[in-house]
Design a protein around this motif. Structure first.
Motif, PDB file in Angstrom:
ATOM      1  N   PHE A  23       0.838  -1.203   0.000  1.00 54.38           N
ATOM      2  CA  PHE A  23       0.000   0.000   0.000  1.00 54.38           C
ATOM      3  C   PHE A  23       0.877   1.259   0.000  1.00 54.38           C
ATOM      4  O   PHE A  23       0.625   2.231  -0.744  1.00 54.38           O
ATOM      5  CB  PHE A  23      -0.897  -0.009   1.241  1.00 54.38           C
ATOM      6  CG  PHE A  23      -1.985   1.022   1.214  1.00 54.38           C
ATOM      7  CD1 PHE A  23      -3.235   0.708   0.724  1.00 54.38           C
ATOM      8  CD2 PHE A  23      -1.749   2.311   1.696  1.00 54.38           C
ATOM      9  CE1 PHE A  23      -4.250   1.665   0.711  1.00 54.38           C
ATOM     10  CE2 PHE A  23      -2.755   3.255   1.689  1.00 54.38           C
ATOM     11  CZ  PHE A  23      -4.011   2.948   1.190  1.00 54.38           C
ATOM     12  N   SER A  24       1.933   1.248   0.805  1.00 53.63           N
ATOM     13  CA  SER A  24       2.825   2.405   0.886  1.00 53.63           C
ATOM     14  C   SER A  24       3.572   2.628  -0.420  1.00 53.63           C
ATOM     15  O   SER A  24       3.743   3.758  -0.883  1.00 53.63           O
ATOM     16  CB  SER A  24       3.806   2.204   2.038  1.00 53.63           C
ATOM     17  OG  SER A  24       4.738   3.264   2.107  1.00 53.63           O
ATOM     18  N   TRP A  41      -3.754   8.180  -2.262  1.00 52.91           N
ATOM     19  CA  TRP A  41      -4.216   7.124  -1.364  1.00 52.91           C
ATOM     20  C   TRP A  41      -5.261   6.220  -2.024  1.00 52.91           C
ATOM     21  O   TRP A  41      -5.446   5.082  -1.611  1.00 52.91           O
ATOM     22  CB  TRP A  41      -4.820   7.739  -0.098  1.00 52.91           C
ATOM     23  CG  TRP A  41      -3.813   8.472   0.732  1.00 52.91           C
ATOM     24  CD1 TRP A  41      -3.648   9.821   0.805  1.00 52.91           C
ATOM     25  CD2 TRP A  41      -2.822   7.897   1.576  1.00 52.91           C
ATOM     26  NE1 TRP A  41      -2.620  10.142   1.656  1.00 52.91           N
ATOM     27  CE2 TRP A  41      -2.093   8.957   2.151  1.00 52.91           C
ATOM     28  CE3 TRP A  41      -2.461   6.590   1.905  1.00 52.91           C
ATOM     29  CZ2 TRP A  41      -1.036   8.775   3.030  1.00 52.91           C
ATOM     30  CZ3 TRP A  41      -1.407   6.399   2.790  1.00 52.91           C
ATOM     31  CH2 TRP A  41      -0.711   7.472   3.343  1.00 52.91           C
ATOM     32  N   ALA A  42      -5.942   6.701  -3.037  1.00 52.54           N
ATOM     33  CA  ALA A  42      -6.970   5.896  -3.706  1.00 52.54           C
ATOM     34  C   ALA A  42      -6.356   4.853  -4.636  1.00 52.54           C
ATOM     35  O   ALA A  42      -6.975   3.810  -4.899  1.00 52.54           O
ATOM     36  CB  ALA A  42      -7.919   6.805  -4.492  1.00 52.54           C
ATOM     37  N   TYR A  43      -5.137   5.118  -5.154  1.00 53.05           N
ATOM     38  CA  TYR A  43      -4.523   4.170  -6.077  1.00 53.05           C
ATOM     39  C   TYR A  43      -4.248   2.810  -5.428  1.00 53.05           C
ATOM     40  O   TYR A  43      -4.602   1.766  -5.986  1.00 53.05           O
ATOM     41  CB  TYR A  43      -3.235   4.763  -6.660  1.00 53.05           C
ATOM     42  CG  TYR A  43      -3.477   5.569  -7.909  1.00 53.05           C
ATOM     43  CD1 TYR A  43      -3.357   4.985  -9.169  1.00 53.05           C
ATOM     44  CD2 TYR A  43      -3.836   6.903  -7.836  1.00 53.05           C
ATOM     45  CE1 TYR A  43      -3.588   5.728 -10.316  1.00 53.05           C
ATOM     46  CE2 TYR A  43      -4.062   7.655  -8.971  1.00 53.05           C
ATOM     47  CZ  TYR A  43      -3.945   7.067 -10.220  1.00 53.05           C
ATOM     48  OH  TYR A  43      -4.172   7.789 -11.361  1.00 53.05           O
ATOM     49  N   ASP A  48      -5.466  -3.066  -4.842  1.00 48.75           N
ATOM     50  CA  ASP A  48      -5.674  -4.196  -3.930  1.00 48.75           C
ATOM     51  C   ASP A  48      -7.089  -4.760  -4.046  1.00 48.75           C
ATOM     52  O   ASP A  48      -7.289  -5.980  -3.991  1.00 48.75           O
ATOM     53  CB  ASP A  48      -5.394  -3.766  -2.495  1.00 48.75           C
ATOM     54  CG  ASP A  48      -3.926  -3.472  -2.256  1.00 48.75           C
ATOM     55  OD1 ASP A  48      -3.108  -3.927  -3.070  1.00 48.75           O
ATOM     56  OD2 ASP A  48      -3.606  -2.775  -1.268  1.00 48.75           O
ATOM     57  N   LEU A  49      -8.086  -3.899  -4.213  1.00 47.45           N
ATOM     58  CA  LEU A  49      -9.454  -4.389  -4.362  1.00 47.45           C
ATOM     59  C   LEU A  49      -9.621  -5.184  -5.654  1.00 47.45           C
ATOM     60  O   LEU A  49     -10.297  -6.225  -5.669  1.00 47.45           O
ATOM     61  CB  LEU A  49     -10.432  -3.206  -4.339  1.00 47.45           C
ATOM     62  CG  LEU A  49     -10.689  -2.568  -2.971  1.00 47.45           C
ATOM     63  CD1 LEU A  49     -11.695  -1.428  -3.112  1.00 47.45           C
ATOM     64  CD2 LEU A  49     -11.193  -3.598  -1.979  1.00 47.45           C
ATOM     65  N   LEU A  50      -9.020  -4.713  -6.731  1.00 50.76           N
ATOM     66  CA  LEU A  50      -9.105  -5.473  -7.984  1.00 50.76           C
ATOM     67  C   LEU A  50      -8.394  -6.815  -7.865  1.00 50.76           C
ATOM     68  O   LEU A  50      -8.856  -7.837  -8.390  1.00 50.76           O
ATOM     69  CB  LEU A  50      -8.495  -4.657  -9.125  1.00 50.76           C
ATOM     70  CG  LEU A  50      -8.550  -5.309 -10.512  1.00 50.76           C
ATOM     71  CD1 LEU A  50      -9.997  -5.532 -10.944  1.00 50.76           C
ATOM     72  CD2 LEU A  50      -7.812  -4.459 -11.543  1.00 50.76           C
ATOM     73  N   ALA A  81       0.600  -4.514 -11.477  1.00 47.84           N
ATOM     74  CA  ALA A  81       0.616  -3.134 -10.996  1.00 47.84           C
ATOM     75  C   ALA A  81       1.202  -3.045  -9.591  1.00 47.84           C
ATOM     76  O   ALA A  81       2.012  -2.145  -9.292  1.00 47.84           O
ATOM     77  CB  ALA A  81      -0.803  -2.569 -11.008  1.00 47.84           C
ATOM     78  N   SER A  82       0.817  -3.975  -8.706  1.00 50.08           N
ATOM     79  CA  SER A  82       1.340  -3.955  -7.345  1.00 50.08           C
ATOM     80  C   SER A  82       2.823  -4.299  -7.315  1.00 50.08           C
ATOM     81  O   SER A  82       3.620  -3.636  -6.633  1.00 50.08           O
ATOM     82  CB  SER A  82       0.554  -4.948  -6.485  1.00 50.08           C
ATOM     83  OG  SER A  82       1.061  -5.001  -5.169  1.00 50.08           O
TER      84      SER A  82
END
Length: 231
Positions: A23-24, A41-43, A48-50, A81-82
């Motif tokens: 997340f960071s 912060w929304a990215y 993560d939700l996807l 992406a992550s």
């Protein structure tokens, strides 16, 4: 039970640590690419939700025995992406001078995530086939008939039982056929039989065998009884 709780707690702690680091990293990359404020912060929330939604839908499709190509594709996109954000923020990329191509990717991510989430949400859910280990529900107890519903006893006389059939006796065994009567021998042949019997008894000390005497005299087998009658 305590070992199972400790194992679950360890998995949860590990997942929280990994999620916080990812997340960071996503937040830092979005902030460096020009998406400041609440958008940075929304990215990470979107990625993560996807990732979680694609994983859950992929598992549902696999359990139902259906192809899961679409959910697997969006799972790989979110994972890339992550993972890309984690690698980019590891010192390999100067966050003060982000390339224009990366700015385009970060700016276009909301449209990609919205498209993937919409497809996953509107994909028809397939019911999971019941496993063979499921036990059928217990049978319900049959209701006892009411006393009033029982049939009334009939006034007809009971049928008389038929007489039992007489046992079949076995046929008597046939009587044995009597043996043919002994044929009388001529006096000379009788004397010869007695002489041979005395010689046999004097020699061996045992009575002579009628069949042996008959064979010695050259008589047919039917004359054995006649020979034995004159011994």
């Amino acid at each position: 039970m305590r070992a199972q709780l400790s194992r679950v707690d360890a998995v949860i702690v590990q997942a929280v640590i990994a999620g916080a680091l990812s997340f960071s990293h996503l937040h830092d990359l979005a902030d460096a690419a020009g998406q400041g404020g609440w958008k940075a912060w929304a990215y990470p929330v979107s990625v993560d939700l996807l990732l979680v939604a694609a994983w859950r839908r992929m598992r549902e499709q696999q359990r139902a025995g259906h192809p899961a190509g679409g959910p697997r594709l969006w799972f790989l996109v979110a994972l890339a992406a992550s993972l890309g954000a984690n690698v980019a923020t590891a010192g390999l990329l100067d966050l003060d001078h982000v390339p224009a191509s990366l700015r385009v990717v970060v700016a276009g991510w909301p449209a990609v995530a919205f498209f993937g989430g919409t497809l996953l949400a509107h994909t028809p859910r397939t019911p999971v086939a019941p496993t063979e280990t499921e036990t059928p529900p217990p049978p319900t107890a049959a209701e006892e008939p009411h006393r009033d519903a029982l049939p009334a006893p009939s006034n007809e006389p009971e049928p008389t039982p038929e007489p039992a059939a007489e046992p079949i006796t076995a046929a008597p065994a046939p009587a044995p056929t009597p043996s043919p009567p002994a044929v009388s021998l001529p006096p000379a042949l009788v004397d010869r039989v007695r002489v041979l019997a005395e010689e046999h008894h004097a020699t061996t000390g045992r009575p002579a065998d009628p069949d042996a005497l008959r064979a010695r005299l050259g008589l047919p087998p039917s004359m054995t009884q006649s020979v034995a009658a004159h011994l």
